[in-house]
Design an enzyme around this catalytic site. Sequence first.
Site, PDB file in Angstrom:
ATOM      1  CG  HIS A  93      -1.977   1.055   1.177  1.00 34.89           C
ATOM      2  ND1 HIS A  93      -1.762   2.362   1.566  1.00 34.89           N
ATOM      3  CD2 HIS A  93      -3.269   0.997   0.755  1.00 34.89           C
ATOM      4  CE1 HIS A  93      -2.860   3.057   1.396  1.00 34.89           C
ATOM      5  NE2 HIS A  93      -3.797   2.255   0.901  1.00 34.89           N
ATOM      6  CD  GLU A 141      -5.393   2.635  -3.145  1.00 32.82           C
ATOM      7  OE1 GLU A 141      -6.422   3.065  -2.596  1.00 32.82           O
ATOM      8  OE2 GLU A 141      -4.430   2.181  -2.512  1.00 32.82           O
TER       9      GLU A 141
END
Length: 224
Positions: A93, A141
């Site tokens: 992430h 993302e």
Amino acid sequence: MMMIKVVLNFKTYAEATGKAALELSRICEEAKDQYDVEMVVVPQTADIHLISENVSIPVYAQHVDGVGFGGYTGSITAASIKAAGARGALINHSERRLKLAEIEASLSACRAEGLSTIVCTNNIATTGAAAALKPDYVAVEPPELIGSGIPVSKADPEVISGSVEAVKKIEPEVGVLCGAGISRGEDLKAALELGSVGVLLASGIIKAEDQKKALEELLSGIRG
């Protein structure tokens, strides 16, 4: 046809910690049946056991280290999250970025325990590279859009469609999720139209005044 996958990352928000995390997971469990989607919750490591014991939907960890048993104080092992009830994990992430060798090690550790994996990426090139490592999913993302309220499906739709094409050429079995700024039904609908098989969410739902209403509004995009 692959079921639409909706992954909710709890991060370390107070609104999704401890008992609040369990309450939010139950909301997600209800939504799964109501909208016929695959709901996945991603709580903090300490909350995995509590949640996995009380809901039927998959619980993923927010991070896994590519190490096994031994002298690795502070590390989060694949074996430990599986024992706690997790069925998968996020890897790389943007708030827990890893080096390529670390991503490979984390993926290997998860495979050894039979855990599903989602590798987060930030552009078309890194998505292609991640797909070559054969995770179950990649989640695109752009970091600048995370928590912005501006959906990547609107701000930079090419990064989604381009990532889908890149993955199809490299590892077509890998699913592409759309993340960053996704919070409304129209965002989900746009992400699916661009070729993704689902979305990775966080603050748009967790920080909402009414989490259940916010999630239902998002999932309405499936029927729109």
